[in-house]
Design an enzyme around this catalytic site. Structure first.
Site, PDB file in Angstrom:
ATOM      1  CD  GLN A 160       1.238  -4.826   2.717  1.00 44.27           C
ATOM      2  OE1 GLN A 160       0.509  -4.938   3.689  1.00 44.27           O
ATOM      3  NE2 GLN A 160       0.802  -4.355   1.566  1.00 44.27           N
ATOM      4  CE  LYS A 219      -2.932  -3.919   4.941  1.00 43.27           C
ATOM      5  NZ  LYS A 219      -2.251  -4.685   3.914  1.00 43.27           N
ATOM      6  CG  ASP A 225      -4.574 -10.083   2.310  1.00 42.97           C
ATOM      7  OD1 ASP A 225      -5.296  -9.105   2.565  1.00 42.97           O
ATOM      8  OD2 ASP A 225      -3.331 -10.054   2.337  1.00 42.97           O
TER       9      ASP A 225
END
Ligand code: NDP
Length: 285
Positions: A96, A52, A119
């Protein structure tokens, strides 16, 4: 053999687009910023976070990485999230998953400002997706939709079967297919006859986490097969939920693992961060 959907190529096109728009934004002094938080030493998470960050560099974003030790308390993590919520240089915040067991993931997600929740896991964003009025889509299902679009197959009226009902992949995936007027079935571990459900699918999305669960005898001739799964086979090699070898000749289109859905997830994260940066600066929606 069915055509292989090249996730690397399609994700590159998405990232190129994002990079072009970012270069334009930078002319007006705006650089999109993504903060990535990782707690603990999970090796898979370390790889995802590295990828990422690399993608942020590729498209011209600023990235901020926060590596916290395994024993970080929930309060400490929430303190960091609140600090990032207030930081104007940070347009997107990503924590994460999975988090260590002593931290309640939903509490952390609920504390990320919805406008920075790239997200799209926050209940407010989930609700917006349900209604069909959203800024961000969750990255993996959004990436799958791009992959399906790349085939030219029209979802309208098609039998779509999603295997897996997680909040992160399966459920939003089903919703996006429904928005495109697919006739959607969601399967899970309690589904009585998975094979007969899968055999009806014109478009099959597997998001399970069980290696090679879907075999050639379970898929219809000419189906579009999308494999979200990321598993290790008996030799430690990355493999999906779909048994590529036995399915590839029946499919009209099929995604490989690796090189299918994985790179798309990251590309869509870049797109979401760009959207967040634009919205937070009064550009766009
Ligand atoms: P979860 O473990 O949260 O969900 C798995 C789902 O699969 C559950 O709904 C479960 O059913 C269902 N399931 C489990 N076993 C079976 C079975 N034998 N038959 C039918 N359904 C079954 O996983 P995620 O959704 O988070 O991830 C799924 C996979 O996708 C994983 O391999 C993950 O690594 C991968 N992934 C890949 C990404 C990418 O970018 N490529 C991004 C995110 C995930 P039940 O609800 O009944 O327990």
């Amino acid at each position: 053999m069915g055509k292989i959907i090249d996730g690397k190529l399609i994700s590159k096109a998405v990232k190129d687009d994002v990079a072009r728009e970012t270069a334009e934004l930078k002319k007006s002094g705006i650089t999109p910023g993504l903060a990535v938080i990782i707690v603990g030493e999970n090796p898979a998470s370390q790889i995802y976070v590295r990828n990422k960050q690399r993608a942020c560099e590729e498209v011209g974003f600023e990235s901020f990485k926060y590596e916290l030790p395994e024993q970080t308390s929930q309060e400490e993590l929430l303190e960091l999230v609140n600090k990032l919520n207030k930081d104007d240089k940070v347009n997107g915040i990503l924590c994460q998953l999975p988090l260590p067991g002593h931290i309640d993931e939903s509490v952390v997600i609920n504390n990320i400002l919805p406008k920075k929740d790239v997200d799209a896991f926050h209940p407010e964003n989930v609700g917006k997706i349900m209604i069909g009025d959203y800024s961000f889509l969750p990255c993996t299902p959004a990436g799958v939709m791009e992959l399906i679009a790349s085939t030219g197959v029209d979802i309208k009226g098609k039998e779509c079967v999603v295997v897996g009902r997680s909040n992160i992949v399966g459920k939003p995936m089903a919703m996006l297919l429904l928005h495109k007027s697919g006739t959607v079935t969601i399967c899970h571990s309690k589904t009585k006859d998975l094979k007969s459900e899968c055999l009806r699918a014109d478009i099959l999305v597997a998001a399970v986490g069980v290696r090679k669960l879907i075999t050639g005898d379970m898929v219809k001739e000419g189906a579009v097969l999308i494999d979200v799964g990321m598993n290790r086979d008996e030799n430690g090699k990355l493999c999906g939920d779909i048994d590529f070898e036995s399915c590839k000749d029946k499919a009209s289109y099929i995604t490989p693992v690796p090189g299918g859905v994985g790179p798309m997830t990251i590309a869509m994260l870049m797109r979401n961060t760009l959207t967040a940066a634009k919205e937070q600066n009064g550009i766009g929606k």
